[in-house]
Scaffold this motif. Structure first.
Motif, short mmCIF file in Angstrom:
data_model
loop_
_atom_site.label_atom_id
_atom_site.label_comp_id
_atom_site.label_asym_id
_atom_site.label_seq_id
_atom_site.Cartn_x
_atom_site.Cartn_y
_atom_site.Cartn_z
N ASP A 157 10.31 6.72 7.60
CA ASP A 157 9.34 5.95 6.82
C ASP A 157 9.68 5.93 5.33
O ASP A 157 8.80 6.05 4.47
CB ASP A 157 7.92 6.50 7.00
CG ASP A 157 7.50 6.52 8.46
OD1 ASP A 157 7.94 5.62 9.20
OD2 ASP A 157 6.75 7.42 8.85
N PRO B 223 0.64 2.32 0.07
CA PRO B 223 -0.07 2.50 1.34
C PRO B 223 0.68 3.45 2.27
O PRO B 223 1.91 3.52 2.25
CB PRO B 223 -0.15 1.09 1.92
CG PRO B 223 0.92 0.32 1.22
CD PRO B 223 1.03 0.91 -0.14
N GLN B 224 -0.10 4.16 3.09
CA GLN B 224 0.49 5.15 3.98
C GLN B 224 1.46 4.55 4.99
O GLN B 224 2.40 5.19 5.42
CB GLN B 224 -0.64 5.88 4.73
CG GLN B 224 -1.52 6.75 3.85
CD GLN B 224 -0.84 8.05 3.44
OE1 GLN B 224 0.11 8.49 4.09
NE2 GLN B 224 -1.30 8.65 2.37
N ALA B 225 1.22 3.30 5.38
CA ALA B 225 2.02 2.71 6.45
C ALA B 225 3.38 2.20 5.97
O ALA B 225 4.29 2.04 6.76
CB ALA B 225 1.25 1.56 7.10
N ARG C 46 9.03 13.09 5.43
CA ARG C 46 9.29 13.31 6.84
C ARG C 46 10.76 13.13 7.16
O ARG C 46 11.41 12.20 6.68
CB ARG C 46 8.45 12.35 7.69
CG ARG C 46 6.95 12.56 7.55
CD ARG C 46 6.15 11.56 8.37
NE ARG C 46 6.45 11.69 9.78
CZ ARG C 46 6.91 10.71 10.54
NH1 ARG C 46 7.13 9.52 10.02
NH2 ARG C 46 7.15 10.90 11.82
N THR D 69 5.21 18.87 2.35
CA THR D 69 4.72 18.58 1.01
C THR D 69 5.75 19.13 0.03
O THR D 69 5.99 20.34 0.00
CB THR D 69 3.35 19.24 0.77
OG1 THR D 69 2.42 18.76 1.75
CG2 THR D 69 2.83 18.92 -0.61
N ASP E 23 0.61 5.35 -5.44
CA ASP E 23 -0.52 4.99 -4.57
C ASP E 23 -0.11 3.98 -3.50
O ASP E 23 -0.93 3.16 -3.07
CB ASP E 23 -1.67 4.43 -5.40
CG ASP E 23 -2.19 5.45 -6.42
OD1 ASP E 23 -2.28 6.63 -6.06
OD2 ASP E 23 -2.49 5.05 -7.56
N SER F 287 2.67 12.94 -4.77
CA SER F 287 2.25 11.92 -3.81
C SER F 287 1.40 12.53 -2.71
O SER F 287 1.60 13.68 -2.30
CB SER F 287 3.48 11.25 -3.18
OG SER F 287 3.11 10.41 -2.12
N ALA F 288 0.42 11.75 -2.24
CA ALA F 288 -0.39 12.19 -1.10
C ALA F 288 0.37 12.05 0.21
O ALA F 288 -0.05 12.58 1.24
CB ALA F 288 -1.69 11.39 -1.04
N ARG F 289 1.49 11.34 0.17
CA ARG F 289 2.30 11.15 1.37
C ARG F 289 3.11 12.40 1.68
O ARG F 289 3.48 13.16 0.79
CB ARG F 289 3.25 9.96 1.17
CG ARG F 289 2.57 8.62 1.00
CD ARG F 289 2.31 7.96 2.33
NE ARG F 289 3.55 7.60 2.99
CZ ARG F 289 4.18 6.44 2.80
NH1 ARG F 289 3.70 5.54 1.95
NH2 ARG F 289 5.30 6.17 3.46
N ARG F 290 3.43 12.59 2.95
CA ARG F 290 4.28 13.68 3.38
C ARG F 290 5.71 13.18 3.53
O ARG F 290 5.95 12.09 4.05
CB ARG F 290 3.80 14.25 4.72
CG ARG F 290 2.41 14.86 4.68
CD ARG F 290 2.38 16.13 3.85
NE ARG F 290 1.07 16.75 3.85
CZ ARG F 290 0.15 16.55 2.92
NH1 ARG F 290 0.40 15.72 1.91
NH2 ARG F 290 -1.02 17.15 2.98
#
Length: 246
Positions: free
Chosen positions: A62, A152-154, A29, A139, A150, A24-27
């Protein structure tokens, strides 16, 4: 526990139609609070090692953390922050997530391994009351549902720990910490109730007004006294001038 199989970069769990992927491109957290320092030393393989660490209770920010194949969410995660050995040449900050057995039950844990300079800075601020909360992003090789790759980041994202090949254990996830930050607890805003309680009652307001009038009268008298003193100094200055002329 149900067995797991891997193929074509996807993970499948027996009895579940979901497919899990990585990358995933997301981190990932974590946010932690309730920091407390533990000092000491540990003996390992005949060597005495520094055992100092910082403990905290963390939660996923998140998103949620689950075990693949199960719907239950991981709640609080016991976070341990440790310094890397001074002799280590590892330039990156490391994170490990998983389950460990404690008192006969499996509990989630996270361990962050920090560069000595980063750990000492965090420890100093914590002991000085400047670090009550910690947040970090990493990561990792955690899994996610294929349809969420994919996302959304939010929006929130579900992260998954993989079971072992035999389905009887949880494989720890690992990653690199991209950033870490800390701050003191934010002071709560005063509530309307507190403000209402602090407002003076009519009688108290009247007394406050009388006291304010007394202060104004006192200041007026002080101003008059100061002006009289100035006039006296002015008169004395003129007398000295007259004497000097004579």
């Amino acid at each position: 526990m149900r067995s797991m199989s891997l193929g074509d970069g996807r993970m499948a769990i027996e009895g579940s139609s979901a497919r899990y992927v990585q990358g995933s491109a997301r981190r990932f957290r974590l946010k932690a609070a309730g920091l407390r320092f533990v000092g000491g030393f540990e003996s390992r393989d005949g060597r005495l090692e520094d055992g100092q660490r910082i403990l905290a209770e963390a939660r996923v920010a998140d998103g949620v953390l689950r075990r693949a194949g199960f719907d239950d969410e991981v709640g609080a995660v016991g976070l341990t922050l440790r310094p890397l050995p001074a002799s280590s040449e590892q330039p990156r900050l490391l994170l490990m997530l998983g389950y460990r057995e404690e008192n006969g039950a499996e509990t989630p844990f996270a361990e962050a391994f920090l560069a000595p300079a980063v750990f000492e800075a965090l420890k100093a601020d914590m002991l000085n009351g400047l670090a009550d909360e910690v947040s970090l992003g990493a990561t990792t090789n955690l899994w996610m549902r294929e349809e969420d790759r994919d996302a959304p980041q939010a929006g929130p994202l579900g992260w998954y720990l993989a079971p072992g090949a035999d389905g009887r254990a949880i494989v720890p996830a690992r990653g690199f910490i991209d950033g870490i930050a800390w701050q003191p607890l934010a002071k709560p805003e005063p509530s309307a109730t507190v403000e209402a309680a602090a407002a003076p009652a009519p009688a108290a307001a009247h007394e406050a007004g009388a006291e304010e009038d007394w202060r104004e009268d006192g200041l007026e008298q002080l101003r008059k006294l100061n002006w009289s003193f100035r006039l006296l100094l002015l008169l004395l200055a003129f007398l000295l001038l007259i004497i000097a002329v004579k």
